[in-house]
Design a protein around this motif. Structure first.
Motif, PDB file in Angstrom:
ATOM      1  N   UNK A 207      20.761  -2.816  -3.832  1.00  0.00           N
ATOM      2  CA  UNK A 207      21.773  -3.538  -4.738  1.00  0.00           C
ATOM      3  C   UNK A 207      20.810  -4.233  -5.871  1.00  0.00           C
ATOM      4  N   UNK A 208      21.265  -4.621  -6.703  1.00  0.00           N
ATOM      5  CA  UNK A 208      20.901  -5.094  -7.887  1.00  0.00           C
ATOM      6  C   UNK A 208      20.262  -6.673  -7.911  1.00  0.00           C
ATOM      7  N   UNK A 209      20.085  -7.028  -6.510  1.00  0.00           N
ATOM      8  CA  UNK A 209      19.515  -8.276  -6.428  1.00  0.00           C
ATOM      9  C   UNK A 209      17.990  -8.273  -7.260  1.00  0.00           C
ATOM     10  N   UNK A 210      17.576  -9.529  -7.661  1.00  0.00           N
ATOM     11  CA  UNK A 210      16.530  -9.530  -8.651  1.00  0.00           C
ATOM     12  C   UNK A 210      15.292  -8.994  -8.284  1.00  0.00           C
ATOM     13  N   UNK A 211      14.485  -9.599  -7.283  1.00  0.00           N
ATOM     14  CA  UNK A 211      13.207  -8.998  -6.873  1.00  0.00           C
ATOM     15  C   UNK A 211      13.147  -7.543  -6.361  1.00  0.00           C
ATOM     16  N   UNK A 212      13.935  -7.116  -5.602  1.00  0.00           N
ATOM     17  CA  UNK A 212      14.009  -5.811  -5.006  1.00  0.00           C
ATOM     18  C   UNK A 212      14.277  -4.772  -6.235  1.00  0.00           C
TER      19      UNK A 212
ATOM     20  N   UNK B 264      11.450  -4.467  -8.398  1.00  0.00           N
ATOM     21  CA  UNK B 264      10.108  -3.545  -7.761  1.00  0.00           C
ATOM     22  C   UNK B 264      10.570  -2.206  -7.577  1.00  0.00           C
ATOM     23  N   UNK B 265      11.784  -1.797  -7.158  1.00  0.00           N
ATOM     24  CA  UNK B 265      12.061  -0.501  -7.059  1.00  0.00           C
ATOM     25  C   UNK B 265      12.068   0.093  -8.271  1.00  0.00           C
ATOM     26  N   UNK B 266      12.649  -0.482  -9.471  1.00  0.00           N
ATOM     27  CA  UNK B 266      12.694   0.160 -10.946  1.00  0.00           C
ATOM     28  C   UNK B 266      11.253   0.402 -11.209  1.00  0.00           C
ATOM     29  N   UNK B 267      10.189  -0.423 -10.877  1.00  0.00           N
ATOM     30  CA  UNK B 267       8.928  -0.510 -11.417  1.00  0.00           C
ATOM     31  C   UNK B 267       8.078   0.881 -10.575  1.00  0.00           C
ATOM     32  N   UNK B 268       8.329   0.838  -9.335  1.00  0.00           N
ATOM     33  CA  UNK B 268       7.432   1.588  -8.419  1.00  0.00           C
ATOM     34  C   UNK B 268       8.260   3.086  -8.320  1.00  0.00           C
ATOM     35  N   UNK B 269       9.502   3.171  -8.650  1.00  0.00           N
ATOM     36  CA  UNK B 269      10.185   4.566  -8.753  1.00  0.00           C
ATOM     37  C   UNK B 269      10.378   5.004  -7.275  1.00  0.00           C
ATOM     38  N   UNK B 270      10.538   4.252  -6.419  1.00  0.00           N
ATOM     39  CA  UNK B 270      10.701   4.636  -4.790  1.00  0.00           C
ATOM     40  C   UNK B 270      11.990   4.751  -4.453  1.00  0.00           C
ATOM     41  N   UNK B 271      13.316   4.253  -5.546  1.00  0.00           N
ATOM     42  CA  UNK B 271      14.542   4.609  -5.137  1.00  0.00           C
ATOM     43  C   UNK B 271      15.405   4.209  -6.283  1.00  0.00           C
TER      44      UNK B 271
ATOM     45  N   UNK C 228      18.912 -16.775  -1.956  1.00  0.00           N
ATOM     46  CA  UNK C 228      17.678 -16.440  -1.227  1.00  0.00           C
ATOM     47  C   UNK C 228      17.735 -14.954  -1.205  1.00  0.00           C
ATOM     48  N   UNK C 229      18.701 -14.129  -1.566  1.00  0.00           N
ATOM     49  CA  UNK C 229      18.294 -12.639  -1.450  1.00  0.00           C
ATOM     50  C   UNK C 229      17.845 -12.343  -2.856  1.00  0.00           C
ATOM     51  N   UNK C 230      17.936 -13.137  -3.848  1.00  0.00           N
ATOM     52  CA  UNK C 230      17.213 -12.657  -5.245  1.00  0.00           C
ATOM     53  C   UNK C 230      15.790 -12.922  -5.480  1.00  0.00           C
ATOM     54  N   UNK C 231      15.185 -13.646  -4.311  1.00  0.00           N
ATOM     55  CA  UNK C 231      13.745 -14.075  -4.598  1.00  0.00           C
ATOM     56  C   UNK C 231      12.756 -13.464  -3.791  1.00  0.00           C
ATOM     57  N   UNK C 232      13.116 -12.314  -2.942  1.00  0.00           N
ATOM     58  CA  UNK C 232      11.808 -12.034  -2.024  1.00  0.00           C
ATOM     59  C   UNK C 232      12.231 -10.549  -1.594  1.00  0.00           C
ATOM     60  N   UNK C 233      11.134  -9.677  -1.344  1.00  0.00           N
ATOM     61  CA  UNK C 233      11.069  -8.454  -0.753  1.00  0.00           C
ATOM     62  C   UNK C 233      11.130  -8.595   0.677  1.00  0.00           C
ATOM     63  N   UNK C 234      12.474  -8.251   1.361  1.00  0.00           N
ATOM     64  CA  UNK C 234      12.663  -8.752   2.655  1.00  0.00           C
ATOM     65  C   UNK C 234      12.068  -7.618   3.513  1.00  0.00           C
ATOM     66  N   UNK C 235      12.068  -7.970   5.028  1.00  0.00           N
ATOM     67  CA  UNK C 235      11.422  -7.168   5.791  1.00  0.00           C
ATOM     68  C   UNK C 235      11.577  -5.855   5.839  1.00  0.00           C
ATOM     69  N   UNK C 236      13.028  -5.487   5.614  1.00  0.00           N
ATOM     70  CA  UNK C 236      13.162  -4.116   5.791  1.00  0.00           C
ATOM     71  C   UNK C 236      12.725  -3.283   4.585  1.00  0.00           C
ATOM     72  N   UNK C 237      12.714  -3.873   3.362  1.00  0.00           N
ATOM     73  CA  UNK C 237      12.048  -3.209   2.360  1.00  0.00           C
ATOM     74  C   UNK C 237      10.782  -2.486   2.578  1.00  0.00           C
TER      75      UNK C 237
END
Length: 537
Positions: A445-450, A453-460, A423-432
């Motif tokens: 961490x390198x959980x899939x969805x986050x 997203x971070x690599x695509x947006x460049x926000x971290x 379940x950590x791999x499939x969502x952008x969680x609230x704190x994101x």
């Protein structure tokens, strides 16, 4: 409120009963959903479980919250009512007598202390008379007897405790029991494997029936059954009730909450039995929507309502100033401060933030967690002391959900170090989303969805989960040029789509589709729900 700013009178569009299996406090998703739906003109009554066994109620804006006491005798297994004669023959019976006996012995010892003190005072004042030595000897004998009895009671109490802890639902017998009832009853096997689910029905079902809702919004898997059964009873009584299932997690990917091989098969069976009664399904991410469609054979993917922050839910009359993260940590504006905000648990991976501090001189960590005094957090504090960094670890309690974003904005970067669980791999969680609206550089961490997203947006920056050295690398890169990552939030439309206002429109669209005669006071804007989902994902 609709997109043109028109507001319906409370309840003008129909009654919505929301169900959640917790005490509402700390569950920002259900709080935001209840308040935004009420502000859009629905009469919203949010039913949660009272943690103290007493009913209570309050308001979230125009929405009403009621906490219902829920006795849970069915959650206890039959072995908990029996004595384990073979394994723990001297254990007290599980009837409550153990606590009674332990308290009785303590009372006897307390009485002896007072009687001995009385003799001492009498002797000092010359009032003891004859037989003082005899009375003191008798008290000493009583004291020895009381001490021996206390040890005996403690031993039997310990045996009872071991008997209760010793029974785990993971034996070959439990696996065979589970397979047998699955074969005999199919998806109805949850009634045997997890009868505690009936405790929710018996507490909440009558309240839902009495409220006669137009629509039931059931949050997560336990309340799905409560909502479905209420819908069935309403249909039998000649009333049509629509059911929305809000799936927060993918149940097959949940780590069982108990050491129990029956738990997951039972809850999956319960979910499969009642999922067909849902008139609409909403969930927290596009990836989870696809999994739910495949799992339950849904005709279309659920609508996605992201766990985005509500930036406009601050009470208008709130007199207190917003809390300041750095002030609470006691650090100045130039001190590197990494923040984690969320549940404190091993699988959240926050231990890595403590382990890395010796390699990050001058950097501080703020842990804003749900249970600051929990044993897990105490262990983190102890580890920080072992590493000599205790003065750089600050543990803080949660703040109100509408205060989270400005509170977190005082940090240098936001950390999401969660480990690899399905379940950590499939969502952008609230704190994101909270970190994003606080315009914090992210270290995830390198959980899939986050990670994607971070690599695509460049926000971290992304690091390998549970890899301290790679985490240190990511922190050093971010702290070397935080402005580079903050600039990602200037991308047009990025933060606008990550707001609860945008998600509330999606949810209201689901309600409108199910109750088409309950239109808002202003004309609904053009465009379908799915296009909003795609933009917000």
């Amino acid at each position: 409120m609709d997109r043109d700013g028109a507001v319906d009178a409370p309840g003008a569009r129909g009654r919505v009963v929301m169900l959640v299996d917790n005490g509402v406090h700390g569950d920002s998703r259900v709080q935001k959903a209840a308040r935004s739906a009420a502000e859009a003109g629905w009469e919203v009554i949010l039913l949660g479980r009272s943690p103290v066994g007493q009913p209570s109620s309050w308001r979230l804006g125009p929405a009403e919250v009621r906490l219902i006491p829920m006795p849970d005798p069915l959650a206890r297994r039959r072995h908990e009512f029996r004595r384990a004669w073979l394994r723990w023959p001297l254990a007290y019976p599980p009837s409550g007598v153990a606590a009674h006996r332990a308290q009785w012995v303590k009372a006897w010892q307390a009485d002896l202390r007072v009687r001995e003190a009385g003799l001492t005072i009498a002797a000092r004042q010359g009032r003891a008379g004859r037989g003082l030595a005899t009375r003191r000897a008798a008290l000493r004998a009583e004291r020895v007897a009381a001490q021996l009895l206390r040890r005996w009671v403690s031993f039997r109490y310990w045996q009872l405790t071991r008997a209760r802890k010793g029974r785990k639902f993971r034996s070959p017998w439990d696996r065979a029991y589970t397979l047998f009832w699955q074969a005999v009853q199919g998806d109805g096997a949850w009634r045997r494997l997890e009868p505690g689910l009936w405790d929710y029905e018996l507490a909440f079902g009558p309240v839902v029936d009495e409220l006669k809702p137009d629509l039931i919004h059931a949050n997560d898997f336990r309340m799905l059954g409560v909502g479905a059964r209420a819908k069935i009873r309403a249909a039998a009584a000649g009333r049509e009730v629509r059911l929305v299932w809000d799936a927060h997690e993918f149940l097959p990917g949940v780590q069982p909450w108990q050491d129990n091989v029956r738990w997951l098969p039972a809850h999956r069976a319960h979910e499969r039995e009642f999922a067909p009664y849902a008139d609409a399904v909403v969930t927290v991410s596009p990836a989870l929507a696809e999994l739910l469609r495949d799992e339950h054979g849904l005709a279309e993917p659920p609508a996605v309502v992201l766990n985005a922050p509500a930036l406009d839910h601050a009470p208008a009359d709130h007199p207190e100033p917003l809390p300041d993260l750095r002030a609470r940590c006691g650090v100045g504006p130039d001190v590197p401060l990494l923040v984690y905000s969320g549940i404190a648990a091993p699988k959240r991976g926050i231990g890595i933030m403590v382990e890395a501090l010796p390699r990050l001189p001058g950097t501080h960590v703020a842990l804003v967690v749900n249970k600051p005094d929990s044993p897990y957090v105490a262990g983190l504090r102890a580890r920080a002391a072992e590493l000599g960094v205790a003065d750089r670890v600050h543990v803080l309690p949660f703040v109100a959900h509408w205060q989270v974003v400005p509170f977190l904005s005082g940090a240098s970067a936001g950390v999401i170090p969660i480990q690899h669980w399905p379940n950590h791999e499939i969502a952008l969680i609230t704190k994101f989303f909270e970190y994003s609206h606080a315009r914090l550089p992210l270290i995830v961490s390198d959980v899939r969805t986050m990670a994607e997203t971070v690599r695509e947006t460049g926000q971290g920056e992304v690091f390998r989960a549970e890899d301290v050295a790679d985490y240190v690398r990511a922190v050093e890169v971010v702290l070397a040029d935080p402005a580079r990552y903050r600039a990602a939030y200037d991308r047009p439309g990025l933060l606008e789509n990550w707001t609860w206002a945008a998600q509330a429109e999606v949810l209201d669209g689901v309600y409108r589709r199910l109750l088409p005669g309950r239109a808002p006071s202003a004309p609904a804007p053009s465009g379908d729900v799915q296009s909003s989902v795609g933009a917000s994902a």
